[in-house]
Design a protein around this motif. Structure first.
Motif, PDB file in Angstrom:
ATOM      1  N   ALA A  66       0.833  -1.207   0.000  1.00 32.96           N
ATOM      2  CA  ALA A  66       0.000   0.000   0.000  1.00 32.96           C
ATOM      3  C   ALA A  66       0.863   1.250   0.000  1.00 32.96           C
ATOM      4  O   ALA A  66       0.420   2.316  -0.458  1.00 32.96           O
ATOM      5  CB  ALA A  66      -0.936   0.001   1.202  1.00 32.96           C
ATOM      6  N   ASP A  67       2.067   1.143   0.523  1.00 30.92           N
ATOM      7  CA  ASP A  67       3.071   2.213   0.419  1.00 30.92           C
ATOM      8  C   ASP A  67       2.552   3.540   0.965  1.00 30.92           C
ATOM      9  O   ASP A  67       2.750   4.605   0.362  1.00 30.92           O
ATOM     10  CB  ASP A  67       3.502   2.364  -1.042  1.00 30.92           C
ATOM     11  N   GLY A  68       1.856   3.468   2.096  1.00 32.59           N
ATOM     12  CA  GLY A  68       1.377   4.681   2.740  1.00 32.59           C
ATOM     13  C   GLY A  68       0.089   5.252   2.185  1.00 32.59           C
ATOM     14  O   GLY A  68      -0.388   6.291   2.658  1.00 32.59           O
ATOM     15  N   GLY A  69      -0.503   4.580   1.180  1.00 30.93           N
ATOM     16  CA  GLY A  69      -1.732   5.074   0.564  1.00 30.93           C
ATOM     17  C   GLY A  69      -2.958   4.288   0.977  1.00 30.93           C
ATOM     18  O   GLY A  69      -2.944   3.518   1.943  1.00 30.93           O
ATOM     19  N   ARG A  70      -4.024   4.468   0.212  1.00 35.35           N
ATOM     20  CA  ARG A  70      -5.301   3.806   0.484  1.00 35.35           C
ATOM     21  C   ARG A  70      -5.384   2.495  -0.277  1.00 35.35           C
ATOM     22  O   ARG A  70      -4.849   2.359  -1.373  1.00 35.35           O
ATOM     23  CB  ARG A  70      -6.465   4.715   0.074  1.00 35.35           C
ATOM     24  N   ALA A  71      -6.103   1.522   0.317  1.00 32.63           N
ATOM     25  CA  ALA A  71      -6.264   0.205  -0.295  1.00 32.63           C
ATOM     26  C   ALA A  71      -7.733  -0.075  -0.571  1.00 32.63           C
ATOM     27  O   ALA A  71      -8.610   0.341   0.191  1.00 32.63           O
ATOM     28  CB  ALA A  71      -5.695  -0.883   0.614  1.00 32.63           C
ATOM     29  N   LEU A  72      -7.979  -0.785  -1.654  1.00 31.57           N
ATOM     30  CA  LEU A  72      -9.327  -1.214  -2.036  1.00 31.57           C
ATOM     31  C   LEU A  72      -9.319  -2.720  -2.173  1.00 31.57           C
ATOM     32  O   LEU A  72      -8.509  -3.278  -2.920  1.00 31.57           O
ATOM     33  CB  LEU A  72      -9.734  -0.566  -3.364  1.00 31.57           C
ATOM     34  N   GLU A  73     -10.202  -3.389  -1.431  1.00 31.50           N
ATOM     35  CA  GLU A  73     -10.311  -4.850  -1.539  1.00 31.50           C
ATOM     36  C   GLU A  73     -11.520  -5.221  -2.379  1.00 31.50           C
ATOM     37  O   GLU A  73     -12.656  -4.864  -2.049  1.00 31.50           O
ATOM     38  CB  GLU A  73     -10.418  -5.520  -0.166  1.00 31.50           C
ATOM     39  N   PHE A  74     -11.277  -5.939  -3.470  1.00 33.77           N
ATOM     40  CA  PHE A  74     -12.352  -6.542  -4.250  1.00 33.77           C
ATOM     41  C   PHE A  74     -12.830  -7.792  -3.513  1.00 33.77           C
ATOM     42  O   PHE A  74     -12.020  -8.615  -3.084  1.00 33.77           O
ATOM     43  CB  PHE A  74     -11.851  -6.925  -5.640  1.00 33.77           C
ATOM     44  N   ALA A  75     -14.168  -7.945  -3.405  1.00 35.37           N
ATOM     45  CA  ALA A  75     -14.763  -9.081  -2.697  1.00 35.37           C
ATOM     46  C   ALA A  75     -14.253  -9.116  -1.257  1.00 35.37           C
ATOM     47  O   ALA A  75     -13.624 -10.069  -0.812  1.00 35.37           O
ATOM     48  CB  ALA A  75     -14.480 -10.395  -3.418  1.00 35.37           C
ATOM     49  N   ILE A  76     -14.571  -8.070  -0.518  1.00 32.88           N
ATOM     50  CA  ILE A  76     -14.053  -7.902   0.841  1.00 32.88           C
ATOM     51  C   ILE A  76     -14.614  -8.922   1.821  1.00 32.88           C
ATOM     52  O   ILE A  76     -14.015  -9.192   2.863  1.00 32.88           O
ATOM     53  CB  ILE A  76     -14.324  -6.456   1.327  1.00 32.88           C
ATOM     54  N   GLY A  77     -15.766  -9.505   1.511  1.00 34.65           N
ATOM     55  CA  GLY A  77     -16.320 -10.556   2.348  1.00 34.65           C
ATOM     56  C   GLY A  77     -16.618 -10.101   3.759  1.00 34.65           C
ATOM     57  O   GLY A  77     -17.175  -9.022   3.990  1.00 34.65           O
ATOM     58  N   THR A  78     -16.222 -10.903   4.737  1.00 34.62           N
ATOM     59  CA  THR A  78     -16.479 -10.594   6.140  1.00 34.62           C
ATOM     60  C   THR A  78     -15.348  -9.783   6.760  1.00 34.62           C
ATOM     61  O   THR A  78     -15.346  -9.559   7.972  1.00 34.62           O
ATOM     62  CB  THR A  78     -16.677 -11.882   6.957  1.00 34.62           C
ATOM     63  N   GLY A 135      -6.419  -2.108  10.843  1.00 34.72           N
ATOM     64  CA  GLY A 135      -5.803  -1.985  12.154  1.00 34.72           C
ATOM     65  C   GLY A 135      -4.328  -1.633  12.099  1.00 34.72           C
ATOM     66  O   GLY A 135      -3.770  -1.137  13.081  1.00 34.72           O
ATOM     67  N   ARG A 136      -3.716  -1.868  10.954  1.00 35.66           N
ATOM     68  CA  ARG A 136      -2.320  -1.505  10.752  1.00 35.66           C
ATOM     69  C   ARG A 136      -2.175  -0.060  10.278  1.00 35.66           C
ATOM     70  O   ARG A 136      -1.074   0.392   9.983  1.00 35.66           O
ATOM     71  CB  ARG A 136      -1.691  -2.446   9.717  1.00 35.66           C
ATOM     72  N   GLY A 137      -3.285   0.647  10.180  1.00 33.35           N
ATOM     73  CA  GLY A 137      -3.233   2.040   9.773  1.00 33.35           C
ATOM     74  C   GLY A 137      -3.434   2.290   8.299  1.00 33.35           C
ATOM     75  O   GLY A 137      -3.305   3.436   7.841  1.00 33.35           O
ATOM     76  N   VAL A 138      -3.774   1.254   7.518  1.00 33.42           N
ATOM     77  CA  VAL A 138      -4.030   1.412   6.090  1.00 33.42           C
ATOM     78  C   VAL A 138      -5.523   1.686   5.894  1.00 33.42           C
ATOM     79  O   VAL A 138      -6.352   0.856   6.272  1.00 33.42           O
ATOM     80  CB  VAL A 138      -3.625   0.153   5.300  1.00 33.42           C
ATOM     81  N   PRO A 139      -5.906   2.823   5.320  1.00 33.73           N
ATOM     82  CA  PRO A 139      -7.324   3.058   5.044  1.00 33.73           C
ATOM     83  C   PRO A 139      -7.824   2.061   3.995  1.00 33.73           C
ATOM     84  O   PRO A 139      -7.272   1.974   2.897  1.00 33.73           O
ATOM     85  CB  PRO A 139      -7.357   4.491   4.501  1.00 33.73           C
ATOM     86  N   VAL A 140      -8.858   1.309   4.332  1.00 28.41           N
ATOM     87  CA  VAL A 140      -9.367   0.249   3.456  1.00 28.41           C
ATOM     88  C   VAL A 140     -10.817   0.516   3.093  1.00 28.41           C
ATOM     89  O   VAL A 140     -11.641   0.829   3.958  1.00 28.41           O
ATOM     90  CB  VAL A 140      -9.252  -1.138   4.120  1.00 28.41           C
ATOM     91  N   THR A 141     -11.121   0.396   1.802  1.00 28.55           N
ATOM     92  CA  THR A 141     -12.490   0.399   1.284  1.00 28.55           C
ATOM     93  C   THR A 141     -12.724  -0.950   0.620  1.00 28.55           C
ATOM     94  O   THR A 141     -11.773  -1.596   0.173  1.00 28.55           O
ATOM     95  CB  THR A 141     -12.684   1.547   0.273  1.00 28.55           C
ATOM     96  N   GLY A 142     -13.980  -1.376   0.547  1.00 29.05           N
ATOM     97  CA  GLY A 142     -14.271  -2.667  -0.061  1.00 29.05           C
ATOM     98  C   GLY A 142     -15.359  -2.594  -1.108  1.00 29.05           C
ATOM     99  O   GLY A 142     -16.178  -1.669  -1.125  1.00 29.05           O
ATOM    100  N   ILE A 143     -15.362  -3.587  -1.989  1.00 25.39           N
ATOM    101  CA  ILE A 143     -16.466  -3.864  -2.902  1.00 25.39           C
ATOM    102  C   ILE A 143     -16.917  -5.294  -2.615  1.00 25.39           C
ATOM    103  O   ILE A 143     -16.079  -6.194  -2.497  1.00 25.39           O
ATOM    104  CB  ILE A 143     -16.046  -3.702  -4.370  1.00 25.39           C
ATOM    105  N   GLU A 144     -18.216  -5.504  -2.474  1.00 27.20           N
ATOM    106  CA  GLU A 144     -18.720  -6.828  -2.123  1.00 27.20           C
ATOM    107  C   GLU A 144     -20.125  -7.002  -2.684  1.00 27.20           C
ATOM    108  O   GLU A 144     -20.973  -6.115  -2.581  1.00 27.20           O
ATOM    109  CB  GLU A 144     -18.726  -7.018  -0.599  1.00 27.20           C
ATOM    110  N   LEU A 145     -20.370  -8.171  -3.275  1.00 30.78           N
ATOM    111  CA  LEU A 145     -21.668  -8.478  -3.874  1.00 30.78           C
ATOM    112  C   LEU A 145     -22.664  -9.032  -2.857  1.00 30.78           C
ATOM    113  O   LEU A 145     -23.871  -8.833  -2.989  1.00 30.78           O
ATOM    114  CB  LEU A 145     -21.465  -9.486  -5.009  1.00 30.78           C
ATOM    115  N   SER A 146     -22.172  -9.731  -1.833  1.00 32.33           N
ATOM    116  CA  SER A 146     -23.042 -10.460  -0.910  1.00 32.33           C
ATOM    117  C   SER A 146     -23.428  -9.600   0.294  1.00 32.33           C
ATOM    118  O   SER A 146     -22.581  -9.252   1.117  1.00 32.33           O
ATOM    119  CB  SER A 146     -22.334 -11.737  -0.425  1.00 32.33           C
ATOM    120  N   LEU A 147     -24.702  -9.313   0.437  1.00 30.56           N
ATOM    121  CA  LEU A 147     -25.171  -8.560   1.595  1.00 30.56           C
ATOM    122  C   LEU A 147     -24.979  -9.330   2.906  1.00 30.56           C
ATOM    123  O   LEU A 147     -24.625  -8.719   3.927  1.00 30.56           O
ATOM    124  CB  LEU A 147     -26.638  -8.174   1.405  1.00 30.56           C
ATOM    125  N   PRO A 148     -25.197 -10.650   2.934  1.00 29.05           N
ATOM    126  CA  PRO A 148     -24.927 -11.369   4.184  1.00 29.05           C
ATOM    127  C   PRO A 148     -23.460 -11.294   4.617  1.00 29.05           C
ATOM    128  O   PRO A 148     -23.169 -11.187   5.817  1.00 29.05           O
ATOM    129  CB  PRO A 148     -25.343 -12.809   3.856  1.00 29.05           C
TER     130      PRO A 148
END
Length: 249
Positions: free
Chosen positions: A39-51, A60-73
């Motif tokens: 991530a090199d000090g930047g923001r991260a995006l997880e595809f299929a972030i799941g649970t 928790g390591r200080g990396v801002p994370v956003t997610g994309i996820e298809l499953s509402l559950p």
């Protein structure tokens, strides 16, 4: 079988196995360490972030994370660990959905790109990653290597894992490059629980071509998150693709 049918309420309730399997510290911690570095000090995006198996400790390591996820559950399970302010999530398909902002890292772990069942969808996933990244940004994929060498002529299935209380079986359609994973869980009773998930398997060389079509170049490939050499006998790989850096002025 649609992905919404696979990752339903039942699957979401049983997905997390704290301390064991994919949640074991020896599995999870090296992945989080490597992703935090990339991530090199930047923001991260997880595809299929799941649970949030990876996203929660990475945040928790200080990396801002956003997610994309298809499953509402699956998102519902994530929300028991982190709220929308901590880890924002866009509901949608990782091949097409857009998250706000720009990122230094997009990542897709634990074989999840194979949940896209056509080559065109997988190519679209690479292009979607590129749209979200800043120049020089990275797209990381963790994926298994198809085990066709273990498939004798006339035999359509392989056992990929066996332990007390669990057997994992893959059935192949080599014409369509499809595989269905069958997960059997059982105890001392005569009953067993079955979870099935469809996938499209991808060879590393095919993955590299998809990356090239989206403007990426392969930066590194290792057999695991610790950086072990990738060889002909490796069962999986962690591949890091990178966009060209901004032009020098």
């Amino acid at each position: 079988m649609e992905q919404e049918q696979v990752w339903d309420d039942h699957a979401a309730r049983n997905y997390d196995t704290p301390g064991t399997g994919m949640f074991a510290p020896e599995v999870l911690e090296p992945a989080v360490d490597r992703l935090a570095e990339l991530a090199d000090g930047g923001r991260a995006l997880e595809f299929a972030i799941g649970t949030g198996r990876v996203a929660v400790p990475l945040a928790g390591r200080g990396v801002p994370v956003t997610g994309i996820e298809l499953s509402l559950p699956m998102i519902g399970r994530l929300r028991t660990k982190a709220d929308e302010a901590e880890i924002p999530v866009v509901v949608g398909d990782m091949a097409t959905a857009r998250a706000p902002g720009a990122y230094t890292l997009v990542y897709l772990v634990y074989n999840t790109i194979s949940n896209l069942l056509t080559q065109s969808e997988q190519v679209a996933c690479f292009r979607n990653a590129a749209r979200h990244l800043v120049p020089g940004g990275r797209f990381v994929i963790e994926l298994w290597v198809p085990e066709l060498r273990r498939l004798p002529p006339g035999q359509p299935a392989t056992v990929f894992h066996s332990e007390p209380g669990y057997i994992g079986l893959d059935t192949y359609d080599v014409l369509q490059q499809h595989v269905v994973s069958h997960h059997f869980r059982f105890d001392d009773s005569r009953q067993a629980e079955l979870l099935r998930s469809p996938h499209r398997y991808v060879w590393p060389a095919e993955l590299d071509l998809m990356a090239q079509l989206a403007g990426f170049a392969l930066e590194s490939r290792h057999a695991d998150w610790e950086g072990s050499d990738f060889t002909a006998d490796s069962r999986s790989h962690v591949s890091v693709y990178r966009l060209p850096p901004p032009p020098e002025r």
